[in-house]
Design a protein around this motif. Structure first.
Motif, short mmCIF file in Angstrom:
data_model
loop_
_atom_site.label_atom_id
_atom_site.label_comp_id
_atom_site.label_asym_id
_atom_site.label_seq_id
_atom_site.Cartn_x
_atom_site.Cartn_y
_atom_site.Cartn_z
N ASN A 1 9.62 2.88 -14.50
CA ASN A 1 10.64 3.18 -13.38
C ASN A 1 10.09 2.35 -11.75
OD1 ASN A 1 12.05 3.68 -15.50
ND2 ASN A 1 11.62 5.61 -15.02
N TYR A 2 11.02 1.35 -12.31
CA TYR A 2 11.22 0.72 -10.36
C TYR A 2 12.77 -0.41 -9.96
CZ TYR A 2 10.18 -3.64 -7.67
OH TYR A 2 10.50 -4.60 -6.80
N SER A 3 12.71 0.12 -9.44
CA SER A 3 14.01 -0.67 -8.24
C SER A 3 13.22 -0.99 -6.93
CB SER A 3 15.24 0.02 -8.72
OG SER A 3 15.09 1.31 -7.74
N GLN A 4 14.00 -2.37 -6.84
CA GLN A 4 14.08 -2.76 -5.25
C GLN A 4 15.75 -3.09 -5.80
OE1 GLN A 4 11.48 -6.76 -6.44
NE2 GLN A 4 13.21 -8.37 -6.79
N ASP A 5 16.35 -2.94 -4.37
CA ASP A 5 17.44 -3.19 -3.42
C ASP A 5 17.45 -3.29 -2.13
OD1 ASP A 5 19.14 -1.90 -6.10
OD2 ASP A 5 18.43 -0.09 -5.42
N PHE B 1 16.90 -10.56 -4.58
CA PHE B 1 17.26 -10.46 -5.85
C PHE B 1 17.11 -9.03 -5.85
CE2 PHE B 1 15.75 -10.33 -10.20
CZ PHE B 1 17.40 -11.50 -10.90
N ASN B 2 18.17 -8.10 -6.29
CA ASN B 2 17.56 -7.15 -6.81
C ASN B 2 17.68 -6.15 -7.87
OD1 ASN B 2 18.83 -6.52 -4.47
ND2 ASN B 2 20.93 -6.35 -4.62
N TYR B 3 16.83 -5.48 -8.02
CA TYR B 3 16.57 -5.16 -10.01
C TYR B 3 16.25 -4.37 -9.80
CZ TYR B 3 13.40 -5.68 -13.62
OH TYR B 3 12.78 -5.63 -14.71
N SER B 4 16.41 -3.94 -11.06
CA SER B 4 15.92 -2.40 -11.26
C SER B 4 15.50 -2.19 -13.08
CB SER B 4 16.88 -0.95 -11.39
OG SER B 4 17.97 -0.87 -12.49
N GLN B 5 14.78 -1.52 -13.69
CA GLN B 5 14.20 -1.52 -14.54
C GLN B 5 13.88 0.12 -15.54
OE1 GLN B 5 10.77 -3.44 -15.38
NE2 GLN B 5 8.89 -1.76 -15.49
N ASP B 6 15.40 1.00 -15.47
CA ASP B 6 14.78 2.74 -16.57
C ASP B 6 14.57 2.81 -17.85
OD1 ASP B 6 15.34 2.94 -13.42
OD2 ASP B 6 17.11 2.17 -13.34
N TYR B 7 13.75 3.79 -17.44
CA TYR B 7 13.05 3.99 -19.28
C TYR B 7 13.77 4.92 -19.52
CZ TYR B 7 9.88 0.67 -19.60
OH TYR B 7 8.79 -1.29 -19.61
N MET C 1 13.10 -13.51 -9.78
CA MET C 1 13.55 -11.77 -8.78
C MET C 1 11.71 -12.44 -7.84
SD MET C 1 11.64 -8.32 -10.68
CE MET C 1 11.23 -7.38 -9.19
#
Lengths: 447, 447
Positions: A182-186, B181-187, B176
């Motif tokens: 799981n990863y996020s950059q804000d 650039f805002n980004y998230s990946q949530d499993y 990215m």
């Protein structure tokens, strides 16, 4: 004993290297920049450091507290500058509690020297160009100023890899390619730019050195922290776009006009304002959250690589240092069972990192806006008053974060409870006149 | 007219290609897999598709509704299987409203044919190996089965690039790397595995074909959707670790024992259960959120590349199709002003994508757990009853999402209001007996 490679010789990597090496591990610390002790890294993107209790705890752990104190400048509170240049001082705690302005460069050098003293091998000007988590191998490439030179690559296979390589961590990038990461950059909507207040003509501090200066302006702010050479490093936290914004300040005249209107008292103290404004970079601010932080008993992220936060609580470095201290305690408990050590480490730190990330975002609003609001100041006074009345039961949030080592997560939770109580107190009619005489005992008891 | 490259010839990319090509643009559609119409992509990781109103709207936009209807199987509601094999049917809407089980492969082929008919150039077995956003160039490499062959690379420089290249988008990876650039990946904690129910010995459907079958089991579930060849594709959504979990089902016996205890009615219908369980992959489920979706008038993300969601509302494809339809409408409005088109597109779609991402996560809990709860079923009945009483004012959330094109964001907001009202209604004493006779008019009016 383990063969350990640490990527990134910044503050956290250098501290971690000492802690591991003095346990007898073979530690190699790899850094892409040149040796800071020979060639300074400073690039107008430091954001001044404020060392507080968690940081000092780490300095004591490696025995450099006294060394660091020599170049640390105590700041006893916030000095608020209004638009007319009026000053108001807001102490951080009681009994002269203070945080310390610290030079990133001197601190990092101190920690590198300490690492070397413990037998750490420091390798500069080498970057990690690929990582294979399964095989636990790193490809390391020497950085050559002349691109035409053939690249010198080598492959390392340590027992254990630590990624202390910052907000844009290469180790984390490798972990991100695995499923279930799981990863996020804000990014926030503000960037920052560093500016300088030089010493006065007679070689003195131009403004009060023992305070953290804030020019709160609602949606943005300027701050200033003292340096040992009697300069101040100022940081403008300012929207990228909109009105006003970095986008709108393009010419010398626009910059001067804006500072005249907004920061009138500081303008005469910044002779190089426009030159610096043009030459210093405008940098972005982001929060990085991820999980897991470790891979088997092989790889671990630490510091900004695991949890980059915005700088508004002054806890980025302190939190990274605390990671190292907590890890060190866990190693004591689970001697050489690295599967358990890394698993306990990530579990113990993740909720605390998330908590300080949230608090850091909240504190931006406090610094840029609320500190200029009389109602907020009254609330702060009541908060401090409650602490005087009930020193063991009521510890203000800022105090828990900066002057104790209460876990960030617990501090955040207690802080929320306090907020709910303070909300109610602030609703009491005529509170501004009678806040010193209210029966808080029954008020808190009844809650 | 623009030279447009679309990366990814999945459902969304193929639809988008048609919509752009029929406006006269030069469209190239690049796909790393072979031509689906010659060599099937199926790999046990399809998750069955459920086409609902937003999808049909898109099919109508390119004129293939009738073609698709031919292989679409209507499902009028959920068929709930309890542990004893008892069945309970829960209709999706009223007046035979239904969603449709659709073969991914046939649908994609239909859309590719349509794209070709409009003059789109389809390029298979080529992957994008690098993207330069500033220069708007793409490096495209031919995928050769024999690695020893020299790589054939070419560089494209279209006017406009669309990334419809899915949850792990290469176009998004390039974006990215840019600041802000805002980004998230949530499993989620569940993976999924596909299994099959073949037709009966006499060539018939083994279970009711016109329903979406659910075996809700609290923290996990199995579902089944019908296929035109009278098989059912079943999907087990199941935790990766813990008790029970994929980790615990390692042997033939463990699998059979678990299915016997948990899905007793389906076990006799799955002769190849254990073989499939071992040979089919276990795949992860994640939500991807990011912003911005576009870069100047040059690059845009669409479909899963912009907003991958979990499959539990059956809206992943429908949402991606709606992206294309909305974009097409915006192009009508701002003819050839691509700066404005892309900016309006991302603003208009982002909040809707976030809303359906949230709803999809919520619906997992509904499907795996709540559908088996009598209180929840009563609530659903009241929800439907209110819709009967006030057809224009009260539209159930499921209906808004699946049978209308009300923006997802608005549906989510209205759904929250409904939930608050239904919470209150459910608190009424004896509601189970008198729900049909309550004076809802005054109840809703008073709220």
């Amino acid at each position: 004993m383990k063969n350990i490679t640490i990527l990134g010789a910044g503050l956290v990597g250098s501290l971690l290297a000492s802690l591991l090496a003095r346990r007898g591990h073979q530690v190699q610390l790899i850094e892409k920049r040149p040796d800071l002790r020979i060639k300074n890294w400073e690039d107008g993107r430091s954001i001044n450091l404020a060392m507080s209790e968690r940081g000092w705890q780490a300095m004591r752990a490696v025995g450099v507290e006294e060394q660091v104190k020599k170049f640390a400048i105590p700041m006893y509170g916030r000095m608020i500058h209004d638009t007319k240049g009026n000053l108001a001082f807001q102490p951080y705690g009681k009994d002269n509690q203070c945080i310390y302005a610290v030079s990133r460069s001197l601190l990092n050098q101190t920690l590198m020297n300490e690492a070397e003293r413990h037998g750490v091998q420091l390798v500069f000007e080498h970057k990690c160009t690929s990582i294979d988590l399964q095989k636990n191998t790193l490809e390391i490439t020497r950085i050559t100023p002349n691109k035409a030179e053939s690249e010198e690559k080598s492959t390392l296979q340590p027992d254990l890899i630590f990624g202390s390589d910052g907000a844009f961590s290469a180790v984390r990038s490798a972990m991100m390619k695995r499923p279930l990461f799981n990863y996020s950059q804000d990014y926030i909507e503000h960037g920052y730019k560093e500016l300088t207040i030089p010493p006065t003509a007679d070689g003195n501090w131009a403004i009060e050195p023992n305070a953290l200066h804030i020019w709160p302006r609602g949606h943005f702010m300027l701050i200033a922290l003292p340096n040992p050479d009697k300069t101040f490093t100022c940081t403008l936290f300012f929207p990228w776009t909109g009105n006003p914004s970095f986008e709108q300040l393009q010419t010398k005249q626009q910059i001067l006009h804006f500072f005249e209107e907004t920061f009138s008292d500081i303008l005469p103290l910044m002779p190089d304002l426009t030159e610096e404004f043009f030459s210093n970079p405008t940098s972005a601010l982001l929060t990085v959250r991820c999980f897991p932080w470790t891979y088997k008993d092989k790889v671990a992220l630490i510091g900004d690589a695991a949890h980059a936060i915005v700088p508004f609580f002054g806890q980025g470095m302190n939190c990274g240092f605390e990671d190292c201290v907590v890890l060190d305690e866990i190693i004591d408990q689970y001697n050489n069972d690295w599967n358990t050590i890394l698993s306990v480490y990530e579990k113990s730190r993740k909720s605390n990192a998330d908590a300080i990330a949230e608090l850091a975002l909240q504190n931006f609003v406090e610094m840029r806006d609320k500190v200029a609001d009389p109602r907020f100041l009254l609330r702060k006074k009541i908060d401090a008053h409650l602490n005087q009345l009930f020193p063991d039961q009521w510890i203000p949030l800022y105090t828990m974060i900066s002057f104790t080592t209460i876990p960030y997560f617990d501090a955040l939770e207690v802080g929320k409870q306090h907020d709910a109580i303070l909300d109610k107190i602030m609703e009491i009619e005529g509170i501004e006149d009678k806040w010193q005489t209210i029966d808080y005992q029954s008020l808190l008891g009844a809650d």
